[in-house]
Design an enzyme around this catalytic site. Structure first.
Site, PDB file in Angstrom:
ATOM      1  N   HIS A 137      12.733  23.749 -14.540  1.00 11.33           N
ATOM      2  CA  HIS A 137      11.701  23.471 -15.541  1.00 11.33           C
ATOM      3  C   HIS A 137      11.560  21.958 -15.624  1.00 11.33           C
ATOM      4  O   HIS A 137      12.187  21.309 -16.471  1.00 11.33           O
ATOM      5  CB  HIS A 137      12.115  24.062 -16.889  1.00 11.33           C
ATOM      6  CG  HIS A 137      11.050  23.994 -17.937  1.00 11.33           C
ATOM      7  ND1 HIS A 137      10.951  24.916 -18.952  1.00 11.33           N
ATOM      8  CD2 HIS A 137      10.031  23.121 -18.144  1.00 11.33           C
ATOM      9  CE1 HIS A 137       9.934  24.606 -19.730  1.00 11.33           C
ATOM     10  NE2 HIS A 137       9.360  23.509 -19.254  1.00 11.33           N
ATOM     11  N   HIS A 195      16.179  33.134 -22.035  1.00 15.61           N
ATOM     12  CA  HIS A 195      16.498  32.180 -23.085  1.00 15.61           C
ATOM     13  C   HIS A 195      17.734  32.651 -23.841  1.00 15.61           C
ATOM     14  O   HIS A 195      17.716  33.660 -24.541  1.00 15.61           O
ATOM     15  CB  HIS A 195      15.360  31.944 -24.073  1.00 15.61           C
ATOM     16  CG  HIS A 195      15.516  30.623 -24.790  1.00 15.61           C
ATOM     17  ND1 HIS A 195      15.022  29.437 -24.282  1.00 15.61           N
ATOM     18  CD2 HIS A 195      16.153  30.300 -25.935  1.00 15.61           C
ATOM     19  CE1 HIS A 195      15.323  28.443 -25.092  1.00 15.61           C
ATOM     20  NE2 HIS A 195      16.028  28.936 -26.099  1.00 15.61           N
ATOM     21  N   ARG A 241      10.268  18.860 -16.876  1.00 16.88           N
ATOM     22  CA  ARG A 241       9.483  18.413 -18.029  1.00 16.88           C
ATOM     23  C   ARG A 241       8.864  17.040 -17.753  1.00 16.88           C
ATOM     24  O   ARG A 241       9.406  16.246 -16.986  1.00 16.88           O
ATOM     25  CB  ARG A 241      10.373  18.363 -19.271  1.00 16.88           C
ATOM     26  CG  ARG A 241      10.883  19.740 -19.674  1.00 16.88           C
ATOM     27  CD  ARG A 241      11.843  19.668 -20.847  1.00 16.88           C
ATOM     28  NE  ARG A 241      12.363  20.987 -21.162  1.00 16.88           N
ATOM     29  CZ  ARG A 241      11.771  21.869 -21.960  1.00 16.88           C
ATOM     30  NH1 ARG A 241      10.616  21.548 -22.532  1.00 16.88           N
ATOM     31  NH2 ARG A 241      12.307  23.047 -22.191  1.00 16.88           N
ATOM     32  N   ARG A 252      24.006   9.847 -15.716  1.00 15.71           N
ATOM     33  CA  ARG A 252      24.820   8.822 -15.062  1.00 15.71           C
ATOM     34  C   ARG A 252      24.044   8.061 -13.993  1.00 15.71           C
ATOM     35  O   ARG A 252      24.414   6.957 -13.629  1.00 15.71           O
ATOM     36  CB  ARG A 252      26.064   9.489 -14.441  1.00 15.71           C
ATOM     37  CG  ARG A 252      27.056   8.546 -13.787  1.00 15.71           C
ATOM     38  CD  ARG A 252      27.733   7.636 -14.809  1.00 15.71           C
ATOM     39  NE  ARG A 252      28.688   6.759 -14.166  1.00 15.71           N
ATOM     40  CZ  ARG A 252      29.998   7.001 -14.115  1.00 15.71           C
ATOM     41  NH1 ARG A 252      30.490   8.102 -14.662  1.00 15.71           N
ATOM     42  NH2 ARG A 252      30.810   6.152 -13.518  1.00 15.71           N
ATOM     43  N   GLU A 257       8.953  26.495 -13.885  1.00 14.71           N
ATOM     44  CA  GLU A 257       8.478  26.674 -15.252  1.00 14.71           C
ATOM     45  C   GLU A 257       7.837  25.394 -15.765  1.00 14.71           C
ATOM     46  O   GLU A 257       8.216  24.292 -15.349  1.00 14.71           O
ATOM     47  CB  GLU A 257       9.641  27.030 -16.182  1.00 14.71           C
ATOM     48  CG  GLU A 257      10.367  28.310 -15.821  1.00 14.71           C
ATOM     49  CD  GLU A 257      11.516  28.608 -16.758  1.00 14.71           C
ATOM     50  OE1 GLU A 257      11.993  29.760 -16.737  1.00 14.71           O
ATOM     51  OE2 GLU A 257      11.950  27.699 -17.507  1.00 14.71           O
ATOM     52  N   HIS A 263      15.272  16.492 -17.334  1.00 14.10           N
ATOM     53  CA  HIS A 263      15.993  17.530 -16.591  1.00 14.10           C
ATOM     54  C   HIS A 263      15.640  17.402 -15.109  1.00 14.10           C
ATOM     55  O   HIS A 263      15.755  16.322 -14.541  1.00 14.10           O
ATOM     56  CB  HIS A 263      15.614  18.917 -17.130  1.00 14.10           C
ATOM     57  CG  HIS A 263      16.066  19.186 -18.517  1.00 14.10           C
ATOM     58  ND1 HIS A 263      15.349  19.972 -19.395  1.00 14.10           N
ATOM     59  CD2 HIS A 263      17.152  18.776 -19.191  1.00 14.10           C
ATOM     60  CE1 HIS A 263      15.991  20.035 -20.549  1.00 14.10           C
ATOM     61  NE2 HIS A 263      17.087  19.326 -20.451  1.00 14.10           N
TER      62      HIS A 263
END
Length: 254
Positions: free
Chosen positions: A42, A207, A44, A17, A73, A49
């Site tokens: 994490h 995970h 990326r 958004r 990560e 994210h």
């Protein structure tokens, strides 16, 4: 077993958004107040994210929580990008997390889905591990529960592994936690964790761990930390949705 909450999905909703709602730092405050022992992100390279500014904001917040572990990560070979991603090296050296969890994922992967293959030349990876340890981070390698691969970890200089638990979670989802197949999968991970400990490594896991499979997985007492994001945030939406609708109804005067 420490619970580290991965806040990537909070950032994902915000990014869809624009603006700053939901706020990643406020989400971190909430999970810490609830008793979580760690925060994971994490970031990326495509920044879908958590973003670099989230990493640095969380690093600032956690300076006031010395007992809370900050875990970043990512792929150690991810360099700077034109979109503002500074490279994984820069994130670790600027944010100074307690732990750097190295993951062999590519930009095209929806999510991490396999561990490192250490059977080849690991010189570049070893150099990265040295660099991150020099920055004060404990280094953990994302690994499949393969004793032969885990055997190679100490030579890299990494101090921990994070077991990729996707296959275990898939087995439990298909058969249930009491099924022989699920119990057999649990034993694969138990033996992998014990093997790592015998090698002098700490063991994390993560995970697709959720409320259905985590009680079974927690029987592996060698696991020091679990990192959970997607299932936890999804459950939070379920648990809090009704109360939130009622709050908005009240705000309309109903």
């Amino acid at each position: 077993m420490r619970l580290s909450v991965n806040l990537n999905k909070v950032a994902l909703v915000r990014n869809s958004r624009g603006g700053d709602t939901p706020n990643v730092v406020e989400a971190a405050r909430t999970v810490l107040a609830a008793g979580a022992g760690g925060i994971t992100v994490h970031p990326r390279p495509d920044q879908r994210h958590a973003r670099p500014d989230d990493v640095f904001a969380l690093a600032g917040l956690l300076k006031g929580f010395p007992e809370i572990e900050f875990n970043i990560e990512g792929n150690p070979h991810a360099g700077p990008r034109d979109n503002g991603y500074p490279g994984f090296d820069a994130l670790i050296e600027r944010a100074r997390p307690h732990q750097a969890t190295l993951v062999p994922d590519s930009d095209s992967q929806l999510t991490s889905d396999h561990g490192f293959d250490l059977s080849g030349d690991n010189a570049a990876l070893i150099g990265k591990i040295r660099r991150y340890r020099a920055a004060g981070a404990r280094v953990s390698l994302f690994m499949d529960p393969d004793p032969g691969q885990i055997e190679r970890v100490p030579a890299t200089g990494a101090e921990r592994i994070e077991l990729y638990t996707g296959p275990f979670a898939e087995t439990v989802a298909r058969h249930g936690p009491d099924h022989p197949g699920s119990l057999a999968s649990l034993e694969v991970y138990r033996e992998a964790a014990r093997h790592a400990v015998r090698l002098g490594l700490g063991v994390n896991a993560g995970h697709d761990l959720d409320l259905d499979n985590l009680p079974l997985f927690s029987r592996i007492h060698e696991i020091a930390e679990v990192s959970i994001g997607h299932a936890l945030i999804s459950r939070a939406l379920d648990s809090g949705l009704a109360a939130t609708v009622q709050a908005f109804l009240a705000a309309t005067g109903r």
